[in-house]
Design a protein around this motif. Structure first.
Motif, mmCIF file in Angstrom:
data_model
loop_
_atom_site.group_PDB
_atom_site.id
_atom_site.type_symbol
_atom_site.label_atom_id
_atom_site.label_comp_id
_atom_site.label_asym_id
_atom_site.label_seq_id
_atom_site.Cartn_x
_atom_site.Cartn_y
_atom_site.Cartn_z
ATOM 1 N N ASN A 144 0.820 -1.204 0.000
ATOM 2 C CA ASN A 144 0.000 0.000 0.000
ATOM 3 C C ASN A 144 0.855 1.255 0.000
ATOM 4 O O ASN A 144 2.079 1.195 -0.137
ATOM 5 C CB ASN A 144 -0.943 -0.022 1.212
ATOM 6 C CG ASN A 144 -0.188 -0.111 2.523
ATOM 7 O OD1 ASN A 144 1.015 0.122 2.569
ATOM 8 N ND2 ASN A 144 -0.888 -0.437 3.583
ATOM 9 N N LEU A 145 0.234 2.364 0.167
ATOM 10 C CA LEU A 145 0.920 3.646 0.100
ATOM 11 C C LEU A 145 1.957 3.787 1.210
ATOM 12 O O LEU A 145 3.046 4.321 0.990
ATOM 13 C CB LEU A 145 -0.107 4.782 0.189
ATOM 14 C CG LEU A 145 0.424 6.196 0.121
ATOM 15 C CD1 LEU A 145 1.119 6.427 -1.209
ATOM 16 C CD2 LEU A 145 -0.680 7.194 0.315
ATOM 17 N N LEU A 146 1.639 3.303 2.393
ATOM 18 C CA LEU A 146 2.584 3.404 3.499
ATOM 19 C C LEU A 146 3.862 2.610 3.209
ATOM 20 O O LEU A 146 4.972 3.081 3.487
ATOM 21 C CB LEU A 146 1.927 2.916 4.793
ATOM 22 C CG LEU A 146 2.705 3.118 6.071
ATOM 23 C CD1 LEU A 146 3.016 4.590 6.283
ATOM 24 C CD2 LEU A 146 1.938 2.582 7.256
ATOM 25 N N ASP A 147 3.707 1.427 2.605
ATOM 26 C CA ASP A 147 4.883 0.639 2.241
ATOM 27 C C ASP A 147 5.715 1.347 1.176
ATOM 28 O O ASP A 147 6.947 1.338 1.217
ATOM 29 C CB ASP A 147 4.457 -0.745 1.718
ATOM 30 C CG ASP A 147 3.838 -1.595 2.829
ATOM 31 O OD1 ASP A 147 4.163 -1.350 4.014
ATOM 32 O OD2 ASP A 147 3.039 -2.484 2.499
ATOM 33 N N GLN A 148 5.052 1.980 0.221
ATOM 34 C CA GLN A 148 5.778 2.709 -0.818
ATOM 35 C C GLN A 148 6.545 3.890 -0.227
ATOM 36 O O GLN A 148 7.677 4.163 -0.628
ATOM 37 C CB GLN A 148 4.804 3.201 -1.889
ATOM 38 C CG GLN A 148 4.194 2.085 -2.696
ATOM 39 C CD GLN A 148 3.135 2.598 -3.656
ATOM 40 O OE1 GLN A 148 2.946 3.796 -3.791
ATOM 41 N NE2 GLN A 148 2.438 1.678 -4.321
#
Length: 139
Positions: free
Chosen positions: A102-106
């Motif tokens: 998700n965005l947090l991982d990116q």
């Protein structure tokens, strides 16, 4: 329909401006006041006050109607339309990378790329020789 409403709106605006300017000003700044002999005293104040209230109500009504008509046929759209996802955009000449998650991982992956991979180990500074000094009197 919208053109007719715009014309009515403009007529109401002009009439509202004229009505406000005809009212007697208490400060003496912009109003024409009681000159001209059109109406005198209380009768003029009552008619102009009622006319201003009616024209103001018409102004708000036509404004709301124009807003509703303008948004009636507009399709809802997302704020993300037309944007390129971060995984597809090239970053300063680099090939796009495929990232999972998700965005947090990116964001974490981007932060890891910015930080140096292995920070140098911290070594304690060498102690400097300290010579004892005698305290000075009076301090």
């Amino acid at each position: 329909m919208q053109t007719v409403l715009i014309v009515i709106h403009l007529i109401v605006v002009i009439a509202l401006v004229i009505t406000v300017l005809l009212q007697r000003s208490e400060g003496g700044a912009l109003g024409v006041g009681g000159g001209g002999g059109f109406m005198t005293g209380r009768g003029q104040a009552n008619v102009l006050t009622r006319a201003t209230a009616i024209l103001a109500a018409l102004f708000f009504t036509t404004s709301l109607a124009l807003t509703i008509l303008a948004n009636l046929h507009r399709a809802p759209k997302s704020i993300f339309e037309g944007t390129v996802p971060a995984t597809q955009a090239p970053v300063q000449g680099k090939a796009p990378e495929q990232s999972q998650g998700n965005l947090l991982d990116q964001l974490r992956q981007m932060e890891d790329r910015r930080q140096p991979s292995a920070p140098a180990p911290l070594t304690p500074p060498e102690p400097s020789p300290v010579t004892p000094s005698a305290p000075t009197p009076g301090r």
